[in-house]
Design a protein around this motif. Sequence first.
Motif, mmCIF file in Angstrom:
data_model
loop_
_atom_site.group_PDB
_atom_site.id
_atom_site.type_symbol
_atom_site.label_atom_id
_atom_site.label_comp_id
_atom_site.label_asym_id
_atom_site.label_seq_id
_atom_site.Cartn_x
_atom_site.Cartn_y
_atom_site.Cartn_z
ATOM 1 N N GLY A 10 13.453 13.493 38.275
ATOM 2 C CA GLY A 10 12.251 14.041 37.669
ATOM 3 C C GLY A 10 11.304 12.941 37.254
ATOM 4 N N ASN A 11 10.069 13.347 36.950
ATOM 5 C CA ASN A 11 9.051 12.370 36.555
ATOM 6 C C ASN A 11 8.307 12.774 35.287
ATOM 7 O OD1 ASN A 11 7.528 14.464 37.760
ATOM 8 N ND2 ASN A 11 5.904 13.041 38.338
ATOM 9 N N VAL A 12 8.797 13.779 34.567
ATOM 10 C CA VAL A 12 8.130 14.270 33.362
ATOM 11 C C VAL A 12 9.131 14.271 32.216
ATOM 12 C CG1 VAL A 12 6.997 16.276 32.318
ATOM 13 C CG2 VAL A 12 6.552 15.717 34.708
ATOM 14 N N GLY A 13 8.677 13.889 31.033
ATOM 15 C CA GLY A 13 9.530 13.900 29.852
ATOM 16 C C GLY A 13 10.405 12.668 29.775
ATOM 17 N N ASP A 14 11.459 12.762 28.976
ATOM 18 C CA ASP A 14 12.427 11.669 28.838
ATOM 19 C C ASP A 14 13.332 11.712 30.066
ATOM 20 O OD1 ASP A 14 14.527 9.933 28.238
ATOM 21 O OD2 ASP A 14 14.582 10.511 26.123
ATOM 22 N N ARG A 15 12.908 11.028 31.110
ATOM 23 C CA ARG A 15 13.551 11.123 32.420
ATOM 24 C C ARG A 15 15.041 10.791 32.377
ATOM 25 N NH1 ARG A 15 10.204 7.091 35.738
ATOM 26 N NH2 ARG A 15 10.608 5.945 33.817
ATOM 27 N N MET A 16 15.425 9.750 31.661
ATOM 28 C CA MET A 16 16.836 9.348 31.612
ATOM 29 C C MET A 16 17.672 10.400 30.875
ATOM 30 S SD MET A 16 18.682 6.934 32.904
ATOM 31 C CE MET A 16 17.736 5.432 33.090
ATOM 32 N N ALA A 17 17.151 10.930 29.778
ATOM 33 C CA ALA A 17 17.872 11.968 29.034
ATOM 34 C C ALA A 17 18.012 13.229 29.877
ATOM 35 C CB ALA A 17 17.162 12.271 27.719
ATOM 36 N N THR A 92 10.180 18.208 35.496
ATOM 37 C CA THR A 92 11.160 17.653 34.571
ATOM 38 C C THR A 92 12.465 17.382 35.297
ATOM 39 O OG1 THR A 92 11.795 19.889 33.951
ATOM 40 C CG2 THR A 92 10.226 18.745 32.497
ATOM 41 N N MET A 93 12.817 18.289 36.226
ATOM 42 C CA MET A 93 14.071 18.140 36.956
ATOM 43 C C MET A 93 13.974 18.824 38.307
ATOM 44 S SD MET A 93 17.057 16.887 37.262
ATOM 45 C CE MET A 93 16.823 15.996 35.737
ATOM 46 N N ASP A 94 14.463 18.122 39.313
ATOM 47 C CA ASP A 94 14.589 18.658 40.661
ATOM 48 C C ASP A 94 16.019 18.376 41.093
ATOM 49 O OD1 ASP A 94 13.727 19.788 43.110
ATOM 50 O OD2 ASP A 94 13.393 17.802 43.953
ATOM 51 N N ILE A 95 16.691 19.392 41.619
ATOM 52 C CA ILE A 95 18.068 19.235 42.087
ATOM 53 C C ILE A 95 18.122 19.772 43.511
ATOM 54 C CG2 ILE A 95 20.497 19.828 41.725
ATOM 55 C CD1 ILE A 95 19.723 20.411 38.747
ATOM 56 N N ASP A 96 18.478 18.899 44.436
ATOM 57 C CA ASP A 96 18.566 19.292 45.843
ATOM 58 C C ASP A 96 19.979 19.066 46.364
ATOM 59 O OD1 ASP A 96 15.868 20.012 46.196
ATOM 60 O OD2 ASP A 96 15.298 17.947 46.654
ATOM 61 N N ILE A 97 20.430 20.004 47.189
ATOM 62 C CA ILE A 97 21.687 19.828 47.927
ATOM 63 C C ILE A 97 21.357 19.016 49.171
ATOM 64 C CG2 ILE A 97 23.566 20.956 49.166
ATOM 65 C CD1 ILE A 97 23.059 23.446 47.406
ATOM 66 N N LEU A 98 21.958 17.838 49.274
ATOM 67 C CA LEU A 98 21.729 16.989 50.451
ATOM 68 C C LEU A 98 22.732 17.318 51.549
ATOM 69 C CD1 LEU A 98 21.069 13.582 48.675
ATOM 70 C CD2 LEU A 98 19.396 15.246 49.513
ATOM 71 N N TYR A 99 24.000 17.312 51.177
ATOM 72 C CA TYR A 99 25.075 17.633 52.115
ATOM 73 C C TYR A 99 26.047 18.584 51.433
ATOM 74 C CZ TYR A 99 23.801 13.321 54.704
ATOM 75 O OH TYR A 99 23.157 12.340 55.418
ATOM 76 N N PHE A 100 26.662 19.439 52.215
ATOM 77 C CA PHE A 100 27.742 20.299 51.739
ATOM 78 C C PHE A 100 28.899 20.086 52.694
ATOM 79 C CE2 PHE A 100 29.919 24.368 50.954
ATOM 80 C CZ PHE A 100 29.976 24.320 49.572
ATOM 81 N N GLY A 101 29.710 19.073 52.365
ATOM 82 C CA GLY A 101 30.730 18.631 53.310
ATOM 83 C C GLY A 101 30.038 18.223 54.596
#
Length: 160
Positions: A10-17, A92-101
Amino acid sequence: MRQVILIIGGNVGDRMALLSEAKSKLMFKIGQLKDKSAVYETQAWGGKSKGDYLNQILIFETDFEAEYILDIALKVEKELGRERDVKWGNRTMDIDILYFGEEIINKPNLIVPHPYISERRFVLVPLEEVLPDFVHPKFHLTNKELLRKCTDSCNVIKVQ
């Protein structure tokens, strides 16, 4: 058990937290965290967002199906303040599936391997760190080979 490889960022907010909170929520909801990359700071990709991103690869073992993992990822994004108003916009957060097995999934709501893996240094650099010899099921190239062939010029800097 299946291996699922995610990228979070993500690029918004407290990115590390936010990275830490996303990782904790995912561990609780989808399975055992087996490995993770360093955290990388990267330039925005896609042209619509402002500010650098923090990104990290997470490798889980799970008993769940890919569609369930996607559903959990979308819920975690929303819990962390994600608003889907502009494609490739600030988040704030992006979650992508890159590989599934080694599976290839082509459904209206889910394409795995992620269709942009080979075009994005911010994905390939941390992937090469944790899974250099993993072979992309469609391209039949390792993550290391995909990174060497990638023409993306965005800076990807290890921060932690």
